[in-house]
Design a protein around this motif. Structure first.
Motif, PDB file in Angstrom:
ATOM      1  N   LEU A  31       0.831  -1.192   0.000  1.00 40.49           N
ATOM      2  CA  LEU A  31       0.000   0.000   0.000  1.00 40.49           C
ATOM      3  C   LEU A  31       0.870   1.247   0.000  1.00 40.49           C
ATOM      4  O   LEU A  31       1.714   1.424   0.879  1.00 40.49           O
ATOM      5  N   PRO A  32       0.665   2.153  -0.961  1.00 38.28           N
ATOM      6  CA  PRO A  32       1.471   3.374  -1.060  1.00 38.28           C
ATOM      7  C   PRO A  32       0.879   4.498  -0.206  1.00 38.28           C
ATOM      8  O   PRO A  32      -0.200   4.334   0.399  1.00 38.28           O
ATOM      9  N   PRO A  33       1.547   5.648  -0.167  1.00 42.06           N
ATOM     10  CA  PRO A  33       0.977   6.799   0.531  1.00 42.06           C
ATOM     11  C   PRO A  33      -0.414   7.138  -0.007  1.00 42.06           C
ATOM     12  O   PRO A  33      -0.677   7.026  -1.211  1.00 42.06           O
ATOM     13  N   GLY A  34      -1.294   7.539   0.896  1.00 42.55           N
ATOM     14  CA  GLY A  34      -2.674   7.827   0.523  1.00 42.55           C
ATOM     15  C   GLY A  34      -3.614   6.677   0.806  1.00 42.55           C
ATOM     16  O   GLY A  34      -4.831   6.852   0.795  1.00 42.55           O
ATOM     17  N   SER A  35      -3.045   5.489   1.065  1.00 44.25           N
ATOM     18  CA  SER A  35      -3.861   4.310   1.331  1.00 44.25           C
ATOM     19  C   SER A  35      -4.241   4.240   2.809  1.00 44.25           C
ATOM     20  O   SER A  35      -3.723   4.978   3.638  1.00 44.25           O
ATOM     21  N   PHE A  36      -5.143   3.319   3.103  1.00 44.34           N
ATOM     22  CA  PHE A  36      -5.530   3.087   4.492  1.00 44.34           C
ATOM     23  C   PHE A  36      -5.795   1.596   4.680  1.00 44.34           C
ATOM     24  O   PHE A  36      -6.012   0.851   3.731  1.00 44.34           O
ATOM     25  N   PHE A  37      -5.761   1.161   5.936  1.00 46.52           N
ATOM     26  CA  PHE A  37      -6.032  -0.238   6.265  1.00 46.52           C
ATOM     27  C   PHE A  37      -6.553  -0.306   7.692  1.00 46.52           C
ATOM     28  O   PHE A  37      -6.458   0.656   8.459  1.00 46.52           O
ATOM     29  N   GLY A  38      -7.113  -1.462   8.046  1.00 45.89           N
ATOM     30  CA  GLY A  38      -7.670  -1.642   9.380  1.00 45.89           C
ATOM     31  C   GLY A  38      -9.146  -1.337   9.483  1.00 45.89           C
ATOM     32  O   GLY A  38      -9.738  -1.480  10.549  1.00 45.89           O
TER      33      GLY A  38
END
Length: 232
Positions: free
Chosen positions: A74-81
């Motif tokens: 996942l690059p910058p700007g992504s999210f998870f959780g």
């Protein structure tokens, strides 16, 4: 207070929010820098935060007793959780930092309230979740229908960037580690090495200093489709 670099303003999910709303969210987040290979979350642990990648990058890994599977980077700007926040269940994957990485941890209640009160952010979230579901479906089909050779082809294409000067070509720069390709294709590093050598021998792949070049990605895609039993 957050510094200019510590802001959610660069996160596409929140593009419709006003600057003052972004600042309020910034203040509700926990900001932390991670070193390469440092764990951010662990599979099966409980958690009530959504994480946003501000700079750097992270790797999502599915762990099993037999082997770990790299699912995505996942690059910058992504999210998870977000899944654990939405359904209240434990984390479905382990996430580690790939580089020196700045991450904002947002409390689940703040995330859900933001999504509920901003329809555009909600629509963006739904589109992203739909894209991720399609990606999972594609991986399941590949693992079910493709042999090791064509799974390696698929992973190389996923990691490569199309050459803007010649759309038939694609480049992997820097070249990925063979063990990382193996972890994505669910095979062994020796099998990946064998397939890369074969690709180079028949002219499908050119290894340069600092990069690999796929000479004809369209032909590679067609080969994968044939192997999966799809009509041309």
């Amino acid at each position: 207070m957050t510094t200019p670099a510590e802001s959610l303003a660069s996160i596409p999910l929140f593009l419709s929010l006003e600057p003052n709303e972004i600042r309020r969210l910034d203040q509700r987040c926990t900001w932390r820098r991670y070193q390469p290979t440092e764990w951010v979350v662990e599979q099966e642990e409980d958690g009530d935060q959504v994480y946003f990648v501000i700079s750097g990058g992270v790797r999502v890994i599915m762990q099993s007793p037999e082997r770990d599977v790299i699912f995505s980077d996942l690059p910058p700007g992504s999210f998870f959780g977000e899944l654990s926040v939405i359904d209240g269940k434990p984390r479905s994957a382990t996430v580690t930092a790939l580089y020196n990485t700045l991450i904002a941890g947002m409390p689940g209640s703040v995330f859900l309230d933001t999504i509920y009160t901003h329809p555009d952010a909600c629509r963006r979230l739904l589109r992203i979740l739909a894209e991720r579901l399609r990606a999972v479906n594609n991986r399941v089909v590949e693992f079910s229908l493709l042999d090791v050779r064509h799974r390696v082809y698929s992973e190389l294409l996923r990691m490569a960037k199309i050459d803007p000067q010649d759309p038939r070509k694609a480049t992997l720069s820097p070249p990925p580690l063979q063990q990382d390709i193996a972890a994505r294709a669910i095979t062994r590093r020796e099998a990946v090495s064998r397939e890369l050598t074969r690709m180079e021998r028949v002219g499908m792949l050119e290894r340069r200093r600092g990069a690999w070049v796929i000479k004809d990605r369209i032909a590679l895609i067609e080969d994968i489709r044939r192997a999966a039993g799809e009509e041309e």
